[in-house]
Design an enzyme around this catalytic site. Structure first.
Site, mmCIF file in Angstrom:
data_model
loop_
_atom_site.group_PDB
_atom_site.id
_atom_site.type_symbol
_atom_site.label_atom_id
_atom_site.label_comp_id
_atom_site.label_asym_id
_atom_site.label_seq_id
_atom_site.Cartn_x
_atom_site.Cartn_y
_atom_site.Cartn_z
ATOM 1 N N SER A 31 0.845 -1.205 0.000
ATOM 2 C CA SER A 31 0.000 0.000 0.000
ATOM 3 C C SER A 31 0.871 1.242 0.000
ATOM 4 O O SER A 31 1.867 1.305 0.717
ATOM 5 C CB SER A 31 -0.874 0.040 1.257
ATOM 6 O OG SER A 31 -1.687 -1.086 1.311
ATOM 7 N N HIS A 62 -5.205 -1.944 -5.487
ATOM 8 C CA HIS A 62 -4.198 -2.886 -5.985
ATOM 9 C C HIS A 62 -4.521 -3.209 -7.442
ATOM 10 O O HIS A 62 -5.346 -4.073 -7.727
ATOM 11 C CB HIS A 62 -4.196 -4.189 -5.172
ATOM 12 C CG HIS A 62 -3.676 -4.037 -3.780
ATOM 13 N ND1 HIS A 62 -2.369 -4.290 -3.438
ATOM 14 C CD2 HIS A 62 -4.279 -3.665 -2.643
ATOM 15 C CE1 HIS A 62 -2.193 -4.072 -2.154
ATOM 16 N NE2 HIS A 62 -3.348 -3.695 -1.640
ATOM 17 N N HIS A 84 -3.595 -11.575 -1.988
ATOM 18 C CA HIS A 84 -3.657 -11.842 -0.545
ATOM 19 C C HIS A 84 -4.438 -13.117 -0.257
ATOM 20 O O HIS A 84 -5.404 -13.427 -0.954
ATOM 21 C CB HIS A 84 -4.337 -10.673 0.180
ATOM 22 C CG HIS A 84 -3.630 -9.370 0.034
ATOM 23 N ND1 HIS A 84 -3.821 -8.546 -1.065
ATOM 24 C CD2 HIS A 84 -2.721 -8.757 0.820
ATOM 25 C CE1 HIS A 84 -3.054 -7.478 -0.927
ATOM 26 N NE2 HIS A 84 -2.381 -7.583 0.210
ATOM 27 N N TYR A 86 -6.499 -13.600 2.086
ATOM 28 C CA TYR A 86 -7.891 -13.319 2.478
ATOM 29 C C TYR A 86 -8.832 -13.147 1.285
ATOM 30 O O TYR A 86 -10.049 -13.142 1.446
ATOM 31 C CB TYR A 86 -7.984 -12.085 3.402
ATOM 32 C CG TYR A 86 -7.469 -10.798 2.817
ATOM 33 C CD1 TYR A 86 -8.167 -10.108 1.830
ATOM 34 C CD2 TYR A 86 -6.279 -10.246 3.273
ATOM 35 C CE1 TYR A 86 -7.696 -8.932 1.292
ATOM 36 C CE2 TYR A 86 -5.792 -9.065 2.754
ATOM 37 C CZ TYR A 86 -6.501 -8.420 1.758
ATOM 38 O OH TYR A 86 -6.011 -7.247 1.239
ATOM 39 N N GLU A 87 -8.269 -13.035 0.097
ATOM 40 C CA GLU A 87 -9.125 -12.938 -1.087
ATOM 41 C C GLU A 87 -9.737 -14.288 -1.436
ATOM 42 O O GLU A 87 -10.637 -14.375 -2.264
ATOM 43 C CB GLU A 87 -8.316 -12.402 -2.275
ATOM 44 C CG GLU A 87 -7.938 -10.948 -2.080
ATOM 45 C CD GLU A 87 -6.986 -10.467 -3.155
ATOM 46 O OE1 GLU A 87 -7.447 -10.245 -4.278
ATOM 47 O OE2 GLU A 87 -5.786 -10.325 -2.867
ATOM 48 N N ALA A 114 2.259 -2.257 4.112
ATOM 49 C CA ALA A 114 1.820 -1.387 5.193
ATOM 50 C C ALA A 114 1.505 -2.315 6.356
ATOM 51 O O ALA A 114 0.991 -3.419 6.147
ATOM 52 C CB ALA A 114 0.572 -0.615 4.775
ATOM 53 N N MET A 212 -1.058 -8.390 6.633
ATOM 54 C CA MET A 212 -1.820 -9.486 6.023
ATOM 55 C C MET A 212 -1.136 -10.043 4.770
ATOM 56 O O MET A 212 -1.788 -10.608 3.894
ATOM 57 C CB MET A 212 -3.226 -8.990 5.665
ATOM 58 C CG MET A 212 -3.983 -8.407 6.846
ATOM 59 S SD MET A 212 -5.557 -7.701 6.340
ATOM 60 C CE MET A 212 -6.016 -6.768 7.819
ATOM 61 N N SER A 213 0.172 -9.880 4.682
ATOM 62 C CA SER A 213 0.890 -10.369 3.483
ATOM 63 C C SER A 213 2.302 -10.765 3.880
ATOM 64 O O SER A 213 2.585 -10.983 5.060
ATOM 65 C CB SER A 213 0.929 -9.257 2.428
ATOM 66 O OG SER A 213 1.698 -8.167 2.904
ATOM 67 N N ASN A 236 -0.377 2.567 10.878
ATOM 68 C CA ASN A 236 -1.264 2.806 12.024
ATOM 69 C C ASN A 236 -0.669 2.068 13.204
ATOM 70 O O ASN A 236 0.130 1.149 13.018
ATOM 71 C CB ASN A 236 -2.671 2.245 11.728
ATOM 72 C CG ASN A 236 -2.629 0.765 11.374
ATOM 73 O OD1 ASN A 236 -2.271 0.389 10.247
ATOM 74 N ND2 ASN A 236 -2.958 -0.077 12.331
ATOM 75 N N HIS A 248 -9.214 0.522 6.333
ATOM 76 C CA HIS A 248 -8.315 0.355 5.187
ATOM 77 C C HIS A 248 -7.994 1.716 4.557
ATOM 78 O O HIS A 248 -6.864 1.961 4.124
ATOM 79 C CB HIS A 248 -8.970 -0.592 4.168
ATOM 80 C CG HIS A 248 -8.114 -0.858 2.966
ATOM 81 N ND1 HIS A 248 -6.909 -1.511 3.036
ATOM 82 C CD2 HIS A 248 -8.282 -0.546 1.654
ATOM 83 C CE1 HIS A 248 -6.377 -1.594 1.832
ATOM 84 N NE2 HIS A 248 -7.187 -1.018 0.974
HETATM 85 N N1 HPA Z 1 -3.295 -5.037 11.047
HETATM 86 C C1 HPA Z 1 -3.159 -5.889 10.021
HETATM 87 N N2 HPA Z 1 -2.759 -5.500 8.830
HETATM 88 C C2 HPA Z 1 -2.471 -4.196 8.638
HETATM 89 C C3 HPA Z 1 -2.589 -3.262 9.690
HETATM 90 C C4 HPA Z 1 -3.024 -3.712 10.965
HETATM 91 O O1 HPA Z 1 -3.152 -2.944 11.930
HETATM 92 N N3 HPA Z 1 -2.224 -2.057 9.178
HETATM 93 C C5 HPA Z 1 -1.885 -2.278 7.869
HETATM 94 N N4 HPA Z 1 -2.040 -3.565 7.547
#
Ligand code: HPA
Length: 278
Positions: A31, A62, A84, A86-87, A114, A212-213, A236, A248
């Site tokens: 990201s 993406h 990903h 989760y897709e 990210a 998540m990757s 974050n 997101h």
């Molecule tokens: N958790 C999981 N995946 C993420 C986060 C998070 O806080 N921030 C960016 N990708």
């Protein structure tokens, strides 16, 4: 021959039918790095959708394609958009792009993402060089018949993130005057963000950042003997560390704000990697 290997070979055949470009470095854009193309000389673009059997990402922001070209004078393949878990794709499809880049000839894989900060010494917007990872909360991408053409059944994971490449990245950050944190990346399946209790657990387990990757891609690359490095943009603070609810859009927006410096760190690091690996 395993079905997965046949699929990989079909993708590779397609690749060879459209170009004879031979990248040395692979870069997966996370990201915020969606505009990376301006930092390279693109010689060829291949939309994922053109490659037979290739998994096509559905996440907002993406837009999926390989960009082939030069970062400085380093021949590179850049993935704009990753797939990903989760897709809904099986893990072996999630890492198909990584394996295809190995097949194209890469020696080093540069992962970016990210991530949520768990380490309380981190601040939103920091960059974290990944020193190690926890992948225990997602299935291994190596489950199933071993693709022996790629690597061993039981590959070692003592040094997932290459120590020498990490030193080059640290040197680059110093030269460019870009502060760089270091830490352990933990991959969850997503797509939900974590609960505060989960984040407390991950912190106790030794994670500094969560996303998540990446970890599965690093395993597939190590399996295939590719040197791996990675940098997270802390978009974050993770759930419960900050009181704010996570979205997101916020992740994307912080990553976008940090994109200029992230692009510079990645570009200069790859130039140094290229210079050292000849
Ligand atoms: N958790 C999981 N995946 C993420 C986060 C998070 O806080 N921030 C960016 N990708």
């Amino acid at each position: 021959m395993s079905t997965q290997y046949e699929k990989l070979e079909k993708c590779y055949e397609y690749y060879r039918s459209v170009t004879d470009f031979a990248p040395k470095v692979g870069l997966i854009l996370g990201s915020g790095l969606g505009g990376y193309a301006k930092n390279m000389t693109v010689v060829k673009e291949i939309p994922y959708g053109d490659i037979p059997g290739f998994p096509v990402s559905t996440v907002q922001g993406h837009d999926g394609r390989f960009m082939l070209g030069y970062i400085g004078d380093v021949p590179a393949v850049v993935m704009k958009g990753r797939v990903h878990y989760y897709e809904g794709y099986p893990m072996e499809d999630v890492v198909l792009p990584t394996r295809l880049m190995k097949r194209m000839g890469i020696e080093v894989l540069f992962l970016t993402n990210a991530a949520g900060g768990i380490n309380r010494g981190f601040r939103v917007g920091d960059f974290m060089m990944i020193t190690d990872q926890i992948s225990s909360f997602v299935p291994s991408p190596l489950i199933g018949e071993n693709v022996s053409e790629l690597g061993d059944r039981f590959p070692d994971m003592t040094h997932v993130y290459d120590e020498e490449v990490r030193r080059w990245i640290e040197e680059t950050a110093q030269e460019e005057d870009i502060p760089l944190q270091k830490g352990v990346y933990l991959q969850t399946t997503g797509p939900n963000f974590e609960s505060p209790a989960e984040i407390r657990m991950y912190g106790l387990l030794g994670a500094d950042a969560v996303g998540m990757s990446t970890a599965c891609e690093a395993i597939a690359a190590r399996h295939a003997g590719v040197r791996v490095c990675g940098i997270s943009c802390i978009s974050n603070m993770a759930s419960g560390i900050s009181e704010e609810e996570l979205s997101h859009l916020d992740v994307q927006s912080v990553a976008d704000q940090r994109s200029g410096e992230f692009e510079r760190l990645v570009t200069k690091s790859i130039e140094k990697i290229g210079a050292h690996t000849g």
